[in-house]
Structure formats: structure tokens, C-alpha cells
Motif scaffolding. Structure first.
Motif, PDB file in Angstrom:
ATOM      1  N   PRO A   1       0.819  -1.223   0.000  1.00  6.05           N
ATOM      2  CA  PRO A   1       0.000   0.000   0.000  1.00  6.05           C
ATOM      3  C   PRO A   1       0.852   1.273   0.000  1.00  6.05           C
ATOM      4  O   PRO A   1       0.591   2.208  -0.768  1.00  6.05           O
ATOM      5  N   MET A   2       1.906   1.297   0.822  1.00  6.98           N
ATOM      6  CA  MET A   2       2.717   2.503   0.881  1.00  6.98           C
ATOM      7  C   MET A   2       3.505   2.717  -0.413  1.00  6.98           C
ATOM      8  O   MET A   2       3.737   3.853  -0.830  1.00  6.98           O
ATOM      9  N   THR A   3       3.910   1.616  -1.029  1.00  5.25           N
ATOM     10  CA  THR A   3       4.598   1.693  -2.319  1.00  5.25           C
ATOM     11  C   THR A   3       3.706   2.419  -3.329  1.00  5.25           C
ATOM     12  O   THR A   3       4.135   3.361  -4.010  1.00  5.25           O
ATOM     13  N   VAL A   4       2.450   2.004  -3.396  1.00  7.13           N
ATOM     14  CA  VAL A   4       1.501   2.613  -4.341  1.00  7.13           C
ATOM     15  C   VAL A   4       1.216   4.072  -3.955  1.00  7.13           C
ATOM     16  O   VAL A   4       1.206   4.954  -4.815  1.00  7.13           O
ATOM     17  N   GLN A   5       1.002   4.316  -2.666  1.00  5.82           N
ATOM     18  CA  GLN A   5       0.701   5.690  -2.224  1.00  5.82           C
ATOM     19  C   GLN A   5       1.851   6.646  -2.565  1.00  5.82           C
ATOM     20  O   GLN A   5       1.629   7.786  -2.943  1.00  5.82           O
ATOM     21  N   GLY A   6       3.080   6.150  -2.441  1.00  6.14           N
ATOM     22  CA  GLY A   6       4.236   6.983  -2.780  1.00  6.14           C
ATOM     23  C   GLY A   6       4.223   7.372  -4.249  1.00  6.14           C
ATOM     24  O   GLY A   6       4.459   8.534  -4.605  1.00  6.14           O
ATOM     25  N   TYR A   7       3.958   6.398  -5.113  1.00  5.70           N
ATOM     26  CA  TYR A   7       3.902   6.695  -6.551  1.00  5.70           C
ATOM     27  C   TYR A   7       2.746   7.632  -6.888  1.00  5.70           C
ATOM     28  O   TYR A   7       2.896   8.546  -7.711  1.00  5.70           O
ATOM     29  N   MET A   8       1.580   7.398  -6.269  1.00  7.17           N
ATOM     30  CA  MET A   8       0.424   8.248  -6.601  1.00  7.17           C
ATOM     31  C   MET A   8       0.730   9.700  -6.260  1.00  7.17           C
ATOM     32  O   MET A   8       0.435  10.613  -7.030  1.00  7.17           O
ATOM     33  N   ARG A   9       1.333   9.899  -5.114  1.00  9.07           N
ATOM     34  CA  ARG A   9       1.677  11.270  -4.725  1.00  9.07           C
ATOM     35  C   ARG A   9       2.731  11.852  -5.671  1.00  9.07           C
ATOM     36  O   ARG A   9       2.684  13.022  -6.048  1.00  9.07           O
ATOM     37  N   TYR A  10       3.687  11.003  -6.046  1.00 13.51           N
ATOM     38  CA  TYR A  10       4.741  11.449  -6.972  1.00 13.51           C
ATOM     39  C   TYR A  10       4.138  11.950  -8.281  1.00 13.51           C
ATOM     40  O   TYR A  10       4.472  13.047  -8.762  1.00 13.51           O
ATOM     41  N   TRP A  11       3.244  11.152  -8.885  1.00 13.73           N
ATOM     42  CA  TRP A  11       2.690  11.565 -10.186  1.00 13.73           C
ATOM     43  C   TRP A  11       1.879  12.848 -10.048  1.00 13.73           C
ATOM     44  O   TRP A  11       1.966  13.738 -10.897  1.00 13.73           O
ATOM     45  N   ARG A  12       1.082  12.961  -8.986  1.00 11.35           N
ATOM     46  CA  ARG A  12       0.268  14.172  -8.815  1.00 11.35           C
ATOM     47  C   ARG A  12       1.149  15.399  -8.615  1.00 11.35           C
ATOM     48  O   ARG A  12       0.859  16.480  -9.121  1.00 11.35           O
ATOM     49  N   LYS A  13       2.238  15.210  -7.871  1.00  6.47           N
ATOM     50  CA  LYS A  13       3.078  16.349  -7.504  1.00  6.47           C
ATOM     51  C   LYS A  13       4.027  16.745  -8.642  1.00  6.47           C
ATOM     52  O   LYS A  13       4.190  17.916  -8.951  1.00  6.47           O
ATOM     53  N   HIS A  14       4.662  15.748  -9.275  1.00  3.72           N
ATOM     54  CA  HIS A  14       5.728  16.058 -10.236  1.00  3.72           C
ATOM     55  C   HIS A  14       5.255  16.076 -11.696  1.00  3.72           C
ATOM     56  O   HIS A  14       5.856  16.762 -12.512  1.00  3.72           O
ATOM     57  N   HIS A  15       4.263  15.271 -12.021  1.00  2.00           N
ATOM     58  CA  HIS A  15       3.841  15.181 -13.437  1.00  2.00           C
ATOM     59  C   HIS A  15       2.319  15.147 -13.571  1.00  2.00           C
ATOM     60  O   HIS A  15       1.771  14.226 -14.179  1.00  2.00           O
ATOM     61  N   PRO A  16       1.632  16.178 -13.054  1.00  2.00           N
ATOM     62  CA  PRO A  16       0.158  16.153 -13.163  1.00  2.00           C
ATOM     63  C   PRO A  16      -0.294  16.081 -14.620  1.00  2.00           C
ATOM     64  O   PRO A  16      -1.360  15.521 -14.911  1.00  2.00           O
TER      65      PRO A  16
END
Ligand SMILES: [Zn+2]
Length: 313
Positions: free
Chosen positions: A293-308
Motif C-alpha cells: 500500500p505505501m509503495t503505491v501511495q508513494g507513486y500516486m503522490r509522486y505523479w500528482r506532484k511532479h507530473h500532473p
């Protein structure tokens, strides 16, 4: 039970018992020239075990002179404030971007409480502030003459913005924290730990280049132990870092929910691990070290923050 292994003259590994398992969280002890350094002494929940480990290695915790933080995640340095009561001489070396969170752990605690909820105390134990006068701020490019060694500090963001590694140029030993991934003993399977909030795929990939350029003989992982066959290990971590990111991005573009993405992610990625080990305990141990779960949450935040822009269909 704390397990202590002498790895080379002057380097010990202390395996901290965590959630009933050993060989998942490791600290390293360096001794020489009348100095004792601990690298990533672990969470507050294992601080007694850490003290026991220092004694098992043959040293008095009161004589520890340096505590080096690769980064300030709770499984690496959550227990530092508590340990200082038993290590009155120790100074704490931490990257400038992490120092404030050791001195005032309030934000770290509240964001962790949001993730771990009721399990906070059981997992991480007591998190005490580190007095400012005990903190020595470090940056990439610094050189630390500690325990008879010359340790270079290299800034290695990607897993965390406050992540550094320590490299002994003369011996070729490199203390990697989490930037070289998670690989548990007995299996050739590396996993990039990608928790929120700092995950940065591009920065992490550059940090892997930094490690390769140093040409270390051995990389010591926090989770867990020495890795000698470096290039294949590091490239497998890099490949997963990108591939897993693409997998989460595709699912986000299909407007799947977080729960759906986690389910899909497990279905897509777990078979590789299962092919290498059919022991269900291996899967559980990897979950303790770095869960899905944390692996996925990290990526989701990454995409929203760095490459919306990449989230638009
Ligand atoms: Zn970490």
C-alpha cells in the motif's frame, strides 16, 4: 533477539528484532581510533535491542561518539532521541533537510500517526526530540573523519529528500540506507521502497548513478545486509522503480481508486517474488520491510506532484 555479526575488522552489523522478525532492520557499528559510530540505529521500539547489540559487539553504549543518519525515516533514526540518554557523548550527523525533524519531531509524528494510527507506538516506540546542540548538519561533499575512517558524504535524494550515503574510499565500504533498495537475506530480489511523501523517480535514478560512479566494493543495505554483486542489483532496483511507476500511472489514468490500484499492483508484481520463493513468510517479511500500500501511495503522490500533466487521459 538482537543478533550481531562482525563483517570486517571495525564494522559490525546489528540486526534489530522488529515485529517478531530479525534481519529486516539493520544498524551498522564502526569502531576505531577510540571512537564508535552507529549508522541508522533504528526505531524507538528497538532501542533496548540496539543497546544490547552494542554490548554484544564488545562496546559500552556510553562510549558511542557518533550517530550517522542516512535519512530520518522512523525505522532508521526514530529512536535517536531516546538513545541519547544512554549515549551522552554522541553527536548526531544528519542532512540539512532532515535536521529540523530530529530536533522537533512533531510533524514527523503527526504525519506518521495519519499512516499508522493505533499501531504507531507498537511499531515505532517513543520518539523523543534530539537537542539542537547534539545535531551536526551535513551536506553532500562533506568528509567525516570518524572511527579511523575517512567517510565521504554523498547526497542521494529520491527515496527521501534528506537521504545521504556514507562512503569509505579506502575500504570501498558504502553505507546505503534505503537508496540501494531492500533485499532480504537468502533471496536475489530487490525492491525499491517508495513511500510518500518524497519519492522522486528521476532524482533516485541519478542517485543510483552516483552510487555506481563511486565503484564501491560492498554496499550495506539497511534492509538488509551487504550486497557485493552491485551492478545487477542496482539496475534491478532502477528497472523496478520505473516499471512500477508506469504501472501506477496507467492505473491512475484509468481513474482507478487507490484500493483498486493497490490490488492491481499486487497482482502484477507479486508473482515475480513468488517465483523466487514459495515460502509465504518471505512475502510477509518483504511487506514488513516495505509494504505494497505505501509503495503505491508513494507513486500516486509522486505523479500528482511532479507530473500532473501525465495524468490527463
Ligand atoms: Zn526510508
Amino acid at each position: 533477539m538482537t543478533e550481531v555479526t562482525q563483517l570486517t575488522p571495525g564494522i559490525w552489523q546489528i540486526s534489530l528484532p522488529f515485529q517478531g522478525e530479525t534481519d529486516i532492520i539493520g544498524s551498522y557499528l564502526l569502531a576505531g581510533s577510540d571512537e564508535i559510530a552507529l549508522i541508522d540505529p533504528g526505531p524507538g521500539s528497538t532501542s533496548e535491542a540496539l543497546l544490547e547489540g552494542v554490548r554484544q559487539a564488545g562496546f559500552d553504549p556510553a562510549r558511542v561518539t557518533h550517530i550517522l543518519a542516512t535519512h530520518i525515516h522512523l525505522d532508521h533514526t526514530g529512536g535517536v532521541g531516546k538513545l541519547l540518554a544512554s549515549m551522552p557523548q554522541a553527536r548526531v550527523f544528519v542532512h540539512s533537510k532532515g535536521a529540523q525533524h530530529l530536533i522537533d519531531p512533531g510533524k514527523l509524528i503527526s504525519s506518521s500517526e495519519r499512516i499508522y494510527g493505533e499501531r504507531m507506538q507498537e511499531l515505532w516506540g517513543e520518539i523523543l526530540p534530539v537537542p539542537q546542540e547534539k545535531v551536526q548538519v551535513i551536506e553532500g561533499g562533506d568528509v567525516l573523519n570518524i572511527a579511523g575512517r575517512r567517510l565521504e558524504v554523498h547526497y542521494t535524494p529520491g527515496h527521501a529528500i534528506h537521504h545521504v550515503i556514507f562512503f569509505d574510499v579506502h575500504s570501498g565500504d558504502l553505507f546505503a540506507g534505503d537508496v540501494a533498495g531492500v533485499r532480504l537475506p537468502g533471496i536475489t530480489y530487490g525492491r525499491p521502497p517508495t513511500p510518500p511523501p518524497d519519492l522522486d523517480i528521476e532524482a533516485w535514478s541519478s542517485s543510483i548513478d552516483t552510487l555506481k560512479k563511486l565503484r564501491p566494493d560492498v554496499i550495506y543495505l539497511a534492509h538488509f545486509g551487504p550486497v557485493r554483486n552491485l551492478a545487477p542489483h542496482l539496475e534491478s532496483i532502477r528497472a523496478k522503480l520505473f516499471n512500477w511507476g508506469d504501472l501506477v500511472l496507467r492505473a491512475m489514468r484509468e481513474n482507478k481508486s487507490e484500493a483498486e490500484i493497490i490490488e492491481l499492483f499486487i497482482a502484477e508484481t507479486r508473482p515475480e517474488l513468488q517465483r523466487l520463493s514459495n515460502d509465504p513468510r518471505t512475502l510477509e517479511r518483504y511487506e514488513i520491510a516495505s509494504n505494497y500500500p505505501m509503495t503505491v501511495q508513494g507513486y500516486m503522490r509522486y505523479w500528482r506532484k511532479h507530473h500532473p500533466e501525465r495524468l490527463e487521459a
